[in-house]
Design a protein around this motif. Structure first.
Motif, PDB file in Angstrom:
ATOM      1  N   LYS A   1       3.607   3.095  -8.541  1.00 14.34           N
ATOM      2  CA  LYS A   1       2.355   2.350  -8.409  1.00 14.34           C
ATOM      3  C   LYS A   1       2.366   1.335  -7.255  1.00 14.34           C
ATOM      4  CE  LYS A   1       0.291   0.867 -12.172  1.00 14.34           C
ATOM      5  NZ  LYS A   1      -0.039  -0.006 -13.334  1.00 14.34           N
ATOM      6  N   PRO A   2       3.446   0.536  -7.075  1.00 15.21           N
ATOM      7  CA  PRO A   2       3.425  -0.443  -5.974  1.00 15.21           C
ATOM      8  C   PRO A   2       3.187   0.201  -4.617  1.00 15.21           C
ATOM      9  CG  PRO A   2       5.215  -0.931  -7.482  1.00 15.21           C
ATOM     10  CD  PRO A   2       4.665   0.403  -7.893  1.00 15.21           C
ATOM     11  N   PHE A   3       3.783   1.371  -4.393  1.00 11.69           N
ATOM     12  CA  PHE A   3       3.579   2.063  -3.112  1.00 11.69           C
ATOM     13  C   PHE A   3       2.116   2.450  -2.916  1.00 11.69           C
ATOM     14  CE2 PHE A   3       2.885   6.308  -1.337  1.00 11.69           C
ATOM     15  CZ  PHE A   3       3.188   6.059   0.002  1.00 11.69           C
ATOM     16  N   LEU A   4       1.501   3.028  -3.945  1.00 14.85           N
ATOM     17  CA  LEU A   4       0.116   3.476  -3.825  1.00 14.85           C
ATOM     18  C   LEU A   4      -0.831   2.297  -3.632  1.00 14.85           C
ATOM     19  CD1 LEU A   4       0.042   6.295  -6.531  1.00 14.85           C
ATOM     20  CD2 LEU A   4       0.106   6.551  -4.044  1.00 14.85           C
ATOM     21  N   LYS A   5      -0.573   1.185  -4.312  1.00 11.23           N
ATOM     22  CA  LYS A   5      -1.418   0.005  -4.140  1.00 11.23           C
ATOM     23  C   LYS A   5      -1.292  -0.538  -2.717  1.00 11.23           C
ATOM     24  CE  LYS A   5      -1.628  -3.101  -7.360  1.00 11.23           C
ATOM     25  NZ  LYS A   5      -1.207  -4.106  -8.362  1.00 11.23           N
ATOM     26  N   TYR A   6      -0.101  -0.463  -2.175  1.00  7.61           N
ATOM     27  CA  TYR A   6       0.089  -0.922  -0.799  1.00  7.61           C
ATOM     28  C   TYR A   6      -0.548   0.053   0.193  1.00  7.61           C
ATOM     29  CZ  TYR A   6       2.349  -1.977   3.619  1.00  7.61           C
ATOM     30  OH  TYR A   6       2.581  -2.263   4.932  1.00  7.61           O
ATOM     31  N   ALA A   7      -0.402   1.339  -0.066  1.00 12.18           N
ATOM     32  CA  ALA A   7      -0.851   2.356   0.879  1.00 12.18           C
ATOM     33  C   ALA A   7      -2.374   2.428   1.007  1.00 12.18           C
ATOM     34  CB  ALA A   7      -0.300   3.722   0.476  1.00 12.18           C
TER      35      ALA A   7
ATOM     36  N   ASN B   1       0.708  10.449  -1.385  1.00 11.63           N
ATOM     37  CA  ASN B   1       1.346  11.190  -2.472  1.00 11.63           C
ATOM     38  C   ASN B   1       2.717  10.596  -2.799  1.00 11.63           C
ATOM     39  OD1 ASN B   1       1.483  13.587  -4.271  1.00 11.63           O
ATOM     40  ND2 ASN B   1       3.234  14.089  -2.978  1.00 11.63           N
ATOM     41  N   ALA B   2       2.997  10.456  -4.096  1.00 12.62           N
ATOM     42  CA  ALA B   2       4.307  10.004  -4.561  1.00 12.62           C
ATOM     43  C   ALA B   2       4.805  11.001  -5.593  1.00 12.62           C
ATOM     44  CB  ALA B   2       4.207   8.609  -5.169  1.00 12.62           C
TER      45      ALA B   2
END
Length: 268
Positions: free
Chosen positions: A210-216, A195-196
């Motif tokens: 988006k970068p965080f979710l793609k990494y996560a 979740n962000a």
């Protein structure tokens, strides 16, 4: 009436100058404080005898206004630069490789087990006791230790009724939460929620999450295809409830508003 206004304006400028100093913007502090001194009646009366040609009211107002504009512009510029630096940190994380199990695990041909404290089991060559595929082939520690290395705070809630591992971090006006759930076995993942949430929307946009979710979503389960899932998240970032299944694991993205993005990861 005019004097009361100058009192209030001087106080407001003084407070603003303190805020800029606390934000490590010394130039802004000096300029805004100088404008406050020119406006605030008590301080102006003290410096008026030495003000020279600046005694002219119009000139004094223009000078105070110019100092304020330059100081405020410098303050905002520093804030923007700081925010860009924080965003770069997230982008750097998204370009790194997906989290993998340890070299020891690959060499032994088995799975390294962890206890509830995230410590490796005593036997380095212990074999996996589970034949499950998908998420259940992943140990929670394979995930939360990776986020811990990224500066996330880890909170473990171990219970016979189900265990939760909470990973949290906040920067750039965005709060990031990763919740890992193990229903039966503390060493087998059941579900993951990524979740962000933008809690300071003036500092960022929905795209910044988006970068965080793609990494996560780089979950190291058996049969994972990280690139395929990341591309799907990238292309369907604003499609509510869009989902993709890879090797028995379903990834679903939720877009309830421009302030929140949530991705759930679960066995199909």
């Amino acid at each position: 009436m005019y004097k009361n206004f100058k009192f209030l304006l001087g106080i407001a400028l003084g407070l603003f100058s303190i805020i800029s100093l606390l934000s490590s913007s010394f130039v802004s502090f000096v300029l805004i404080l100088s404008s406050a001194l020119l406006v605030f009646p008590p301080t102006w009366e003290m410096i008026k005898p030495k003000a020279g040609f600046r005694k002219n009211r119009v000139l004094r107002i223009l000078l105070a206004g110019l100092m304020y504009v330059v100081g405020a512009t410098n303050f905002v510029s520093n804030k923007i630069d700081k925010n860009k630096s924080e965003k770069a940190t997230i982008a750097e994380s998204s370009n790194q490789n997906a989290p993998q199990t340890s070299t020891e695990t690959a060499a032994s041909g088995g799975t390294v087990k962890y206890d509830e404290n995230g410590n490796k089991a005593s036997s380095a060559n212990s074999e996996s006791t589970s034949s499950y595929k998908g998420l259940k082939s992943v140990n929670p520690a394979d995930i939360y230790l990776n986020f811990q290395d990224k500066g996330f705070t880890i909170d473990k809630q171990i219970s016979t009724d189900g265990s939760f591992f909470y990973c949290t971090k906040e920067y750039g006006g965005i709060k990031y939460d990763v919740t890992i759930y193990a229903e039966d076995n503390v060493n087998e993942v059941t579900e993951i929620k990524l979740n962000a949430y933008r809690n300071q929307a003036n500092l960022n946009s929905v795209e910044d999450m988006k970068p965080f979710l793609k990494y996560a979503v780089s979950i190291p389960y058996d049969g994972a295809d990280v690139e395929k899932v990341q591309n799907y998240i990238d292309k369907n970032y604003n499609k509510n409830k869009a989902s993709i299944t890879v090797s028995g694991v379903k990834f679903t993205i939720y877009c309830p508003s421009k302030f929140v993005r949530l991705v759930t990861v679960e066995n199909e």
